[in-house]
Design a protein around this motif. Structure first.
Motif, short mmCIF file in Angstrom:
data_model
loop_
_atom_site.label_atom_id
_atom_site.label_comp_id
_atom_site.label_asym_id
_atom_site.label_seq_id
_atom_site.Cartn_x
_atom_site.Cartn_y
_atom_site.Cartn_z
N UNK A 116 -9.15 -20.19 6.26
CA UNK A 116 -9.06 -19.08 7.21
C UNK A 116 -9.35 -17.79 6.44
N UNK A 117 -10.42 -17.10 6.82
CA UNK A 117 -10.80 -15.84 6.18
C UNK A 117 -10.78 -14.73 7.22
N UNK A 118 -9.95 -13.72 6.99
CA UNK A 118 -9.82 -12.61 7.93
C UNK A 118 -10.51 -11.38 7.32
N UNK A 119 -11.36 -10.75 8.14
CA UNK A 119 -12.18 -9.61 7.70
C UNK A 119 -11.82 -8.35 8.50
N UNK A 120 -12.06 -7.19 7.89
CA UNK A 120 -11.83 -5.90 8.53
C UNK A 120 -13.13 -5.09 8.55
N UNK A 121 -13.14 -4.01 9.31
CA UNK A 121 -14.25 -3.07 9.22
C UNK A 121 -13.92 -2.05 8.13
N UNK A 122 -14.74 -1.01 8.00
CA UNK A 122 -14.53 -0.06 6.89
C UNK A 122 -13.81 1.22 7.29
N UNK A 123 -13.05 1.18 8.39
CA UNK A 123 -12.42 2.42 8.85
C UNK A 123 -11.15 2.78 8.08
N UNK A 137 -3.96 -13.03 8.09
CA UNK A 137 -4.22 -14.42 7.66
C UNK A 137 -2.91 -15.20 7.62
N UNK A 138 -1.84 -14.57 7.13
CA UNK A 138 -0.53 -15.22 7.11
C UNK A 138 -0.02 -15.53 8.51
N UNK A 139 -0.22 -14.61 9.44
CA UNK A 139 0.21 -14.83 10.83
C UNK A 139 -0.56 -15.97 11.46
N UNK A 140 -1.86 -16.04 11.20
CA UNK A 140 -2.67 -17.15 11.73
C UNK A 140 -2.22 -18.47 11.11
N UNK A 141 -1.92 -18.45 9.82
CA UNK A 141 -1.41 -19.65 9.15
C UNK A 141 -0.14 -20.14 9.85
N UNK A 142 0.76 -19.23 10.18
CA UNK A 142 2.00 -19.61 10.87
C UNK A 142 1.69 -20.28 12.22
N UNK A 143 0.75 -19.72 12.96
CA UNK A 143 0.39 -20.30 14.26
C UNK A 143 -0.23 -21.69 14.09
N UNK A 154 -3.42 -28.72 5.62
CA UNK A 154 -4.34 -28.44 4.52
C UNK A 154 -5.05 -27.13 4.81
N UNK A 155 -4.29 -26.06 4.94
CA UNK A 155 -4.80 -24.74 5.31
C UNK A 155 -4.75 -23.83 4.09
N UNK A 156 -5.84 -23.10 3.85
CA UNK A 156 -5.89 -22.11 2.78
C UNK A 156 -6.33 -20.80 3.42
N UNK A 157 -5.57 -19.73 3.15
CA UNK A 157 -5.87 -18.45 3.80
C UNK A 157 -6.41 -17.43 2.80
N UNK A 158 -7.27 -16.54 3.35
CA UNK A 158 -7.85 -15.46 2.56
C UNK A 158 -7.85 -14.18 3.40
N UNK A 159 -7.29 -13.12 2.87
CA UNK A 159 -7.44 -11.79 3.46
C UNK A 159 -8.57 -11.10 2.72
N UNK A 160 -9.72 -11.02 3.34
CA UNK A 160 -10.94 -10.53 2.67
C UNK A 160 -11.02 -9.01 2.66
N UNK A 161 -10.35 -8.35 3.59
CA UNK A 161 -10.48 -6.90 3.67
C UNK A 161 -11.82 -6.52 4.27
N UNK A 162 -12.41 -5.45 3.76
CA UNK A 162 -13.68 -4.96 4.31
C UNK A 162 -14.86 -5.25 3.40
#
Length: 192
Positions: A116-123, A137-143, A154-162
């Motif tokens: 699971x990779x979560x992305x943001x915009x540049x604002x 990403x942590x909240x999605x992992x919980x769900x 077998x879930x691996x999470x990544x907060x990618x940022x922008x």
């Protein structure tokens, strides 16, 4: 390049590949996790056919899908605003329904690794974007753990940022596309 340097380079590459094959998924980069484990050529067709059917099923649930690694890995994408309100790390009430299409995947940890990779915009600034995407990403992992309905996932999470935008961030539409959740469904070798 000298023969010695070439040999050292080949040994280094081999050692990195061996590490990626044996390391815990949580120790690997997103790219390394997408590319491991390697599927034996005799299993490729079966795995790719299953991936194609899975991608089709996820599309029918409103996810944008494609395949990677010669059809073995499914990439499913949702806009962040379908799961979270703006600047929020709390999933919307309908988020579980959106993620329910992944129930089959998270319920079968011996068959799939879900990245699971979560992305943001540049604002926002880097620290804010990184913090926001990691918390999401942590909240999605919980769900997804709730969907799996067992302790073995077998879930691996990544907060990618922008750091990995799909588009320029000059319009609302482009920023919305950059704010996304990517689900990489990586097959594990079939037990023969």
């Amino acid at each position: 390049m000298s023969r010695f340097t070439h040999t050292l380079s080949a040994l280094f590459i081999s050692a990195v590949a061996a590490f990626a094959q044996t390391a815990e998924p949580s120790e690997l980069s997103l790219e390394d996790n997408i590319n491991t484990p390697v599927i034996a050529s005799k299993q490729h067709k079966t795995i790719a056919d299953k991936a194609g059917r899975l991608a089709s099923a996820l599309r029918s649930h409103g996810m944008k899908t494609s395949t990677l690694r010669n059809g073995e890995v499914v990439l499913a994408t949702l806009p962040c605003d379908t799961v979270f309100a703006a600047n929020s790390t709390t999933p919307k009430p309908e988020a579980m329904k959106r993620l329910s299409a992944l129930r089959e995947v998270v319920a079968q940890p011996a068959r799939y690794k879900l990245l699971v990779a979560v992305h943001a915009d540049d604002t926002g600034d880097d620290a804010y974007s990184d913090s926001l995407t990691e918390a999401r990403a942590g909240a999605i992992d919980d769900l997804l753990w709730q969907l799996a309905d067992n302790d073995d996932t077998n879930i691996v999470i990544y907060g990618i940022g922008k750091d990995e935008p799909l588009n320029d961030n000059t319009t609302r539409r482009e920023r919305r596309a950059n704010r996304r959740v990517e689900f990489y469904i990586v097959p594990l070798p079939l037990k023969l």
